[in-house]
Design a protein around this motif. Structure first.
Motif, PDB file in Angstrom:
ATOM      1  N   ALA A   1      50.710  68.881  78.384  1.00 54.54           N
ATOM      2  CA  ALA A   1      50.618  67.445  78.141  1.00 54.54           C
ATOM      3  C   ALA A   1      49.334  66.847  78.703  1.00 54.54           C
ATOM      4  CB  ALA A   1      51.827  66.739  78.751  1.00 54.54           C
ATOM      5  N   SER A   2      48.868  67.356  79.847  1.00 58.71           N
ATOM      6  CA  SER A   2      47.667  66.765  80.462  1.00 58.71           C
ATOM      7  C   SER A   2      46.437  66.897  79.562  1.00 58.71           C
ATOM      8  CB  SER A   2      47.419  67.426  81.826  1.00 58.71           C
ATOM      9  OG  SER A   2      46.271  66.880  82.441  1.00 58.71           O
ATOM     10  N   PRO A   3      46.116  68.076  79.023  1.00 56.53           N
ATOM     11  CA  PRO A   3      44.976  68.146  78.091  1.00 56.53           C
ATOM     12  C   PRO A   3      45.176  67.313  76.844  1.00 56.53           C
ATOM     13  CG  PRO A   3      45.543  70.333  78.892  1.00 56.53           C
ATOM     14  CD  PRO A   3      46.618  69.411  79.331  1.00 56.53           C
ATOM     15  N   VAL A   4      46.414  67.208  76.387  1.00 56.33           N
ATOM     16  CA  VAL A   4      46.648  66.379  75.208  1.00 56.33           C
ATOM     17  C   VAL A   4      46.340  64.917  75.509  1.00 56.33           C
ATOM     18  CG1 VAL A   4      48.461  65.521  73.658  1.00 56.33           C
ATOM     19  CG2 VAL A   4      48.324  67.946  74.177  1.00 56.33           C
TER      20      VAL A   4
ATOM     21  N   GLY B   1      37.032  72.215  77.759  1.00 58.00           N
ATOM     22  CA  GLY B   1      38.342  72.759  77.472  1.00 58.00           C
ATOM     23  C   GLY B   1      38.413  74.257  77.744  1.00 58.00           C
ATOM     24  N   ASP B   2      39.654  74.755  77.853  1.00 62.81           N
ATOM     25  CA  ASP B   2      39.829  76.179  78.087  1.00 62.81           C
ATOM     26  C   ASP B   2      39.983  76.902  76.744  1.00 62.81           C
ATOM     27  OD1 ASP B   2      42.298  75.340  77.270  1.00 62.81           O
ATOM     28  OD2 ASP B   2      43.235  75.488  79.250  1.00 62.81           O
ATOM     29  N   GLU B   3      40.531  78.096  76.791  1.00 59.44           N
ATOM     30  CA  GLU B   3      40.626  78.910  75.589  1.00 59.44           C
ATOM     31  C   GLU B   3      41.836  78.582  74.720  1.00 59.44           C
ATOM     32  OE1 GLU B   3      38.343  80.915  74.552  1.00 59.44           O
ATOM     33  OE2 GLU B   3      37.099  80.477  76.292  1.00 59.44           O
ATOM     34  N   HIS B   4      42.722  77.686  75.205  1.00 54.10           N
ATOM     35  CA  HIS B   4      43.909  77.343  74.425  1.00 54.10           C
ATOM     36  C   HIS B   4      43.563  76.366  73.319  1.00 54.10           C
ATOM     37  CE1 HIS B   4      46.384  79.550  77.200  1.00 54.10           C
ATOM     38  NE2 HIS B   4      45.854  78.881  78.228  1.00 54.10           N
TER      39      HIS B   4
ATOM     40  N   ARG C   1      40.282  74.008  72.969  1.00 48.78           N
ATOM     41  CA  ARG C   1      39.328  74.088  71.854  1.00 48.78           C
ATOM     42  C   ARG C   1      39.191  72.739  71.159  1.00 48.78           C
ATOM     43  NH1 ARG C   1      41.948  79.136  71.036  1.00 48.78           N
ATOM     44  NH2 ARG C   1      43.174  78.301  69.283  1.00 48.78           N
ATOM     45  N   LEU C   2      40.300  71.958  71.135  1.00 45.10           N
ATOM     46  CA  LEU C   2      40.211  70.614  70.561  1.00 45.10           C
ATOM     47  C   LEU C   2      39.269  69.742  71.379  1.00 45.10           C
ATOM     48  CD1 LEU C   2      41.183  68.398  68.615  1.00 45.10           C
ATOM     49  CD2 LEU C   2      43.121  68.020  70.151  1.00 45.10           C
ATOM     50  N   LEU C   3      39.355  69.793  72.713  1.00 43.73           N
ATOM     51  CA  LEU C   3      38.442  69.014  73.564  1.00 43.73           C
ATOM     52  C   LEU C   3      37.005  69.446  73.339  1.00 43.73           C
ATOM     53  CD1 LEU C   3      40.469  68.801  76.885  1.00 43.73           C
ATOM     54  CD2 LEU C   3      39.882  66.914  75.374  1.00 43.73           C
TER      55      LEU C   3
ATOM     56  N   THR D   1      31.631  68.287  71.092  1.00 38.45           N
ATOM     57  CA  THR D   1      30.543  68.592  70.155  1.00 38.45           C
ATOM     58  C   THR D   1      30.370  67.473  69.145  1.00 38.45           C
ATOM     59  OG1 THR D   1      30.997  70.958  70.405  1.00 38.45           O
ATOM     60  CG2 THR D   1      29.759  70.270  68.467  1.00 38.45           C
ATOM     61  N   MET D   2      31.526  66.964  68.631  1.00 38.99           N
ATOM     62  CA  MET D   2      31.467  65.856  67.684  1.00 38.99           C
ATOM     63  C   MET D   2      30.822  64.636  68.317  1.00 38.99           C
ATOM     64  SD  MET D   2      34.627  63.932  65.762  1.00 38.99           S
ATOM     65  CE  MET D   2      35.147  63.238  67.324  1.00 38.99           C
ATOM     66  N   SER D   3      31.181  64.373  69.594  1.00 37.50           N
ATOM     67  CA  SER D   3      30.616  63.197  70.262  1.00 37.50           C
ATOM     68  C   SER D   3      29.114  63.330  70.430  1.00 37.50           C
ATOM     69  CB  SER D   3      31.302  63.012  71.621  1.00 37.50           C
ATOM     70  OG  SER D   3      30.752  61.915  72.308  1.00 37.50           O
ATOM     71  N   ARG D   4      28.653  64.530  70.813  1.00 32.84           N
ATOM     72  CA  ARG D   4      27.213  64.730  70.989  1.00 32.84           C
ATOM     73  C   ARG D   4      26.476  64.609  69.660  1.00 32.84           C
ATOM     74  NH1 ARG D   4      29.292  68.620  74.550  1.00 32.84           N
ATOM     75  NH2 ARG D   4      29.065  70.257  72.964  1.00 32.84           N
TER      76      ARG D   4
END
Length: 378
Positions: free
Chosen positions: A296-299, A321-324, A328-330, A335-338
């Motif tokens: 839940a925290s990464p979400v 983000g980590d490998e989960h 990968r969404l983060l 990348t999208m933000s940059r």
């Protein structure tokens, strides 16, 4: 409770078969004894006929029969053609005349038919005597040489001993123990023959009648020919039909089995479940909370980043983000933000250059306007 119900049904059915057996055995034994007594009566009839033929005095015949009585514990009597007793080994009997009146002699009148020869023998079941209420069994035959009644009587103490050792009372006593709290044995008219309760010390014939629910249950079991039960308070009550060897209904057996053992088992199961919850459930819940929190925290972080980007804040810092999947969404959102920031920067530079070109164009148009006005003045 299901186990208690099955136990009560099994006990009731087994007890019903045992009751049928216990009822049949004394009857068969009494019937066999009746045949032996009939043989004795025929022998006495032969003895009396021979004695009269050879004119043996009745006293000698009586003495012979009394010697036989000492070894057999049986009473012997013989009458004349009118039914008056002439020979009797029981000295206390006195004068007695057999009558055909059933009202006057409820027990003895049945033997009067031997005088007319309409019956060769009469075998009575053990019952109380009219004179002293002692339980006796009587068997009588007709005379050999002339109409007379020759009778053999035996005190039915053997039947009481048989019933005590093999009968319903002992059966009820043996069964009522442990979880079996009550046993009631009923005859074909649904009268209680024997009732044995767990709190009682001795089984006894129950004068009280069945309750409406028990009475209906017993009737149903007799009509259907199968055991019928119901839950009553803290126990199961089951009724099973009793049938004789020829299939004729002979009554029923009512058994109550306590569900206390089932409640104890249920308590131990509940305790085991609680212990399992402590040893297994709580660590499982903690592990589930940790897993849920780690997901839940990464979400939540991804949701915050997405809201800031949607508001136009492209300078926000996106955590690595980590490998989960959520990690990968983060990373993708970072990348999208940059890339969006770079694109916006390029658009801003192009706008600045376009603004400079517009300014130069405006100044050129101003100069051209002044030149046109000067040309026009010229």
């Amino acid at each position: 409770r299901g186990q208690a119900r099955d136990d009560a049904k099994a006990i009731a059915e087994l007890l019903a078969r045992s009751v049928a057996f216990a009822v049949e055995i004394p009857r068969e034994v009494e019937a066999e004894i009746g045949e032996q007594m009939k043989t004795q009566a025929n022998l006495v009839a032969e003895l009396v006929a021979i004695a009269e033929k050879w004119r043996v005095p009745p006293k000698e015949v009586l003495e012979s029969l009394r010697r036989v009585k000492q070894s057999s514990s049986s009473d012997f009597l013989a009458t004349d053609s009118e039914g008056r007793i002439t020979i009797h080994t029981d000295e206390s009997a006195g004068d007695f005349v057999f009558s055909a009146d059933a009202t006057a002699q409820p027990q003895a009148h049945a033997f009067h038919k031997l005088l007319s020869g309409s019956l060769p023998a009469v075998v009575q079941e053990a019952r109380k005597r009219e004179v002293d209420s002692r339980v006796f069994k009587y068997v009588g035959v007709g005379g050999i040489d002339r109409p007379r009644i020759v009778q053999v009587g035996m005190e039915a103490a053997f039947i009481e001993r048989l019933d005590r050792n093999l009968g319903l009372r002992r059966l009820a006593t043996e069964v009522v123990q442990g979880e079996v709290r009550e046993v009631r044995i009923l005859d074909a008219e649904l009268n209680s023959l024997v009732t044995r309760a767990a709190l009682g010390s001795e089984p006894s014939a129950a004068a009280e009648s069945l309750g409406p629910a028990d009475l209906e249950m017993v009737r149903d079991c007799i009509e259907e020919g199968n055991a019928v039960g119901r839950l009553a308070g803290s126990g199961y009550r089951f009724a099973a039909p009793v049938r004789r060897g020829d299939g004729v209904p002979a009554g029923a057996v009512l058994v109550e089995v306590s569900t206390a053992a089932s409640r104890r088992v249920l308590w131990w199961q509940a305790a085991g479940a609680g212990l399992s919850a402590l040893l297994v459930g709580i660590p499982g819940v903690l592990a589930s909370l940790w897993i849920a929190r780690s997901v839940a925290s990464p979400v939540r972080q991804a949701m915050v980043v997405a809201e800031r980007i949607a508001a136009g804040d492209l300078a926000t810092t996106v955590p690595e983000g980590d490998e989960h999947e959520v990690g990968r969404l983060l990373s993708a959102m970072g990348t999208m933000s940059r890339r969006l920031g770079s694109l916006v920067g390029r658009i801003q530079n192009a706008g600045a250059r376009l603004s400079a070109v517009e300014g130069e164009t405006a100044r050129a148009l101003t100069r051209q306007d002044r030149a046109i006005r000067s040309f026009g003045e010229s």
